[in-house]
Design an enzyme around this catalytic site. Structure first.
Site, PDB file in Angstrom:
ATOM      1  N   ASP A 164       0.768  -1.237   0.000  1.00 48.63           N
ATOM      2  CA  ASP A 164       0.000   0.000   0.000  1.00 48.63           C
ATOM      3  C   ASP A 164       0.805   1.296   0.000  1.00 48.63           C
ATOM      4  O   ASP A 164       0.595   2.157  -0.834  1.00 48.63           O
ATOM      5  CB  ASP A 164      -0.948   0.014   1.198  1.00 48.63           C
ATOM      6  CG  ASP A 164      -2.041  -1.030   1.083  1.00 48.63           C
ATOM      7  OD1 ASP A 164      -1.822  -2.039   0.390  1.00 48.63           O
ATOM      8  OD2 ASP A 164      -3.106  -0.857   1.692  1.00 48.63           O
ATOM      9  N   CYS A 189      -2.725  -8.356  -1.796  1.00 51.41           N
ATOM     10  CA  CYS A 189      -4.067  -8.939  -1.663  1.00 51.41           C
ATOM     11  C   CYS A 189      -4.830  -8.888  -2.980  1.00 51.41           C
ATOM     12  O   CYS A 189      -4.748  -7.921  -3.726  1.00 51.41           O
ATOM     13  CB  CYS A 189      -4.838  -8.239  -0.565  1.00 51.41           C
ATOM     14  SG  CYS A 189      -4.134  -8.508   1.074  1.00 51.41           S
ATOM     15  N   SER A 235      -9.610   1.709   3.283  1.00 50.46           N
ATOM     16  CA  SER A 235      -8.835   0.654   2.642  1.00 50.46           C
ATOM     17  C   SER A 235      -9.325   0.481   1.215  1.00 50.46           C
ATOM     18  O   SER A 235     -10.485   0.756   0.897  1.00 50.46           O
ATOM     19  CB  SER A 235      -9.017  -0.650   3.423  1.00 50.46           C
ATOM     20  OG  SER A 235      -8.678  -1.755   2.638  1.00 50.46           O
TER      21      SER A 235
END
Length: 616
Positions: free
Chosen positions: A123, A195, A517
């Site tokens: 991220d 992810c 997120s």
């Protein structure tokens, strides 16, 4: 003609000490004069997206050496947002972006490196390295660790695809049995890699590809697939060529600011809107643009969001498709191809391969390419075997997904919507704008009006949601969670996840000066600017105030009279030094985070440091 930066430390009798130290690292006389390439790795055993990167830096370094350069590797920190989520650890996530950018600058400038290969994935690591690259403006190539395979499990005699968000939602759902929750948890994250949905990590890796700073396929080719190895080998070879083009031929087109121009930023944002990327990408693109002195603002994002269609819906907006499916459909280049055919891209840009956008699309867009190797690369698929090893399998889909009517990537005429997957909203509660991921919003919630339930931390909001204090029709307001007010602009994934867990995911809205997120969906509006800690009107909202949201109209309004708001502002200012701080919140904030907060700007500026406070 520019001089190699490394010559500062490798040439001249007065640099005998520096050369002596270089020799102690393994360099010889033949190496002095070659470009010194920094291999900027981010291996860590804390993060599944980075756990497999240990040997990949060596792979790139060996290719650099074989191509006539000198490779020197160092590592940055890397925070796993999923593990840091839901507790005090999330305060450190966004500030780590600045630390990463600074650490790259420190290492590269201290040792006078000539160019970089940035090995990122998750991220804040990709954005931090991107900011550093545009700040330094030396030749660079990004090559990321790649996406995780989607999880799969069998429930109620049906095979379903899973990801991290499923584990979080079902883990908090009281109607799900312990056995089923445990099965989902164990199946959700099966391999190394970022992810598996269109969360922040994968969104950012797709955007570096659209910016032209990474190779075709980088954003979508699975971490586990053997084909990904070639991206690392190519990066090691290519970066030496870029360095020589700039330093020996004075070719500034090899520099990141030449590649990541305003036209390229607009292309990247166009891609982001079309694929319904994470709202965090807005924050990071704005920050990167400032580092590169590119005039790219929220106004540009708003303009693009009104004309770009939503062409690709991926988890968490749907469980039908994950990154492995995006890749099978042609990846980033496949989406850019559809946008290009719709006349929505700037063609006058180039990438690290030296190809213009039209040349890139002709070679790599599976809808028009006749290159068998390209089609084979996009057929790279999952193996379904738990592993933490890169390049560990060579499975391929039996065919590509070229269905542009109902497939993973759609043509404009078959778009999910004609305005894209991200939108900028304005109104009195967000005078400088806020962001919503429209790709994840239920059609019945595009217009929403409801009473506010106000909380001054995500912990308080989560407790209220799980405690039944939030009901259908409410607008949950979480404030003092912005870059300065948090500090650190926490992600509100747990409150949005808990709304789904208690059956309110489609019947409540949530607005915050924090962020979300990439795994968030629902009517979740973040990045409210100015934030509460900067005197933003979100700091004046009270329980029961009516808030109007109109996504199509791009509006968000607190339905309270101006005279009442003025009176509330006077009351707030009367608190003196305590004004624009939470009334009652217990939170331990370290000196490091206080230092970050002292310079942080609101989200509409990318939450970068306020240069004016430093005289910059």
């Amino acid at each position: 003609m520019p001089k190699y930066r490394s010559a500062t430390t490798t040439h001249g009798r007065n640099m005998a000490g520096a050369r002596a130290l270089w020799r102690a690292t393994g360099m010889t006389d033949d190496d002095f004069g070659k470009p010194i390439i920094a291999v900027v790795n981010s291996f860590t055993q804390f993060v599944p997206g980075h756990v497999h990167l240990r040997d990949l830096g060596k792979l790139v370094a060996e290719q650099i050496e074989a191509s006539g350069g000198v490779a020197k590797e160092f590592n940055t920190i890397a925070v796993d947002d999923g593990i840091a989520m839901g507790h005090g650890g999330m305060l450190y996530s966004l500030p780590s972006r600045e630390l990463i950018a600074d650490s790259v600058e420190y290492m590269v400038n201290a040792h006078c490196a000539d160019a970089m290969v940035c090995i990122s994935n998750c991220d804040k690591i990709t954005p931090g390295m991107l900011m550093a690259s545009l700040r330094l403006n030396i030749p660079v190539i990004f090559v990321s660790g790649g996406p995780m395979e989607a999880g799969k499990t069998k429930l109620l005699d049906k095979i379903i695809k899973l990801d991290l968000i499923d584990a979080m939602i079902q883990g908090a759902n009281p109607d799900v049995s312990d056995e089923d929750s445990n099965q989902i948890e164990r199946s959700a994250c099966p391999t190394c890699g970022s992810c598996s949905g269109m969360f922040t990590a994968n969104s950012m890796n797709c955007l570096t590809e659209a910016l032209g700073l990474s190779q075709p396929g980088n954003g979508s080719l699975l971490a586990t697939h053997a084909d990904r190895k070639q991206l690392f080998l190519n990066a090691g070879e290519r970066i030496v060529g870029l360095a020589k083009r700039y330093y020996e031929q004075d070719d500034t087109s090899a520099l990141p600011r030449s590649i990541a121009s305003k036209a390229a930023f607009e292309n990247a944002m166009t891609l982001d809107i079309a694929m319904g990327g994470s709202t965090n990408t807005v924050l990071h693109l704005l920050a990167a643009a400032q580092e590169g002195e590119v005039d790219f603002t929220m106004a540009d994002i708003d303009r693009l969001s009104r004309k770009v269609p939503h062409l690709c819906k991926v988890a968490p907006s749907t469980q039908k498709y994950h990154m492995e499916d995006v890749h099978r459909s042609g990846g980033v280049i496949g989406i850019l191809g559809e946008l290009g055919r719709s006349g929505l891209l700037n063609g006058d840009v180039h990438n690290v391969l030296g190809l213009s956008l039209p040349e890139t699309l002709a070679r790599y867009d599976v809808m028009v390419s006749d290159d068998a190797a390209v089609k084979s690369m996009y057929a790279a698929g999952p193996a379904g075997i738990r592993t933490t090893q890169a390049f560990s399998q060579d499975c391929r889909w039996p065919s590509l997904d070229t269905d542009r009517q109902e497939g993973c990537i759609r043509a404009r005429e078959f778009a999910y919507s004609q305005d894209g997957g991200l939108a900028v909203l304005y109104g009195n509660i967000a005078e400088d704008g806020c962001i919503v991921k429209t790709a994840g919003v239920d059609k019945g919630s595009l217009v929403f009006r409801g009473p506010a339930k106000v909380y001054e931390s995500q912990e308080a909001a989560s407790e209220a949601i799980l405690g039944g204090k939030v009901v259908a029709g409410d607008v949950v307001v979480i404030r003092y969670e912005g870059p300065k007010g948090g500090p650190g602009m926490q992600e509100m994934l747990y409150p949005t996840t808990f709304l789904k867990s208690v059956g309110l995911g489609k019947s409540c809205a949530l607005i915050t000066d924090g962020r979300f997120s990439g795994g968030t969906s629902g009517l979740s509006i973040g990045h409210v600017s100015p934030e509460a800690a900067s005197g933003g009107l979100i700091g004046l909202v009270r329980d029961g105030d009516i808030i109007d949201i109109n996504i199509a109209g791009r509006g968000i309004v607190l339905d309270v009279a101006d005279s009442e708001l003025a009176a509330r502002r006077e009351t707030e200012l009367a608190r003196g030094a305590a004004a624009w701080t939470p009334v009652a919140r217990e939170r331990q904030v370290s000196f490091a985070l206080k230092a970050y907060a002292s310079l942080a700007t609101s989200a509409d500026k990318g939450a970068v440091r306020d240069k004016a406070k430093l005289g910059g």
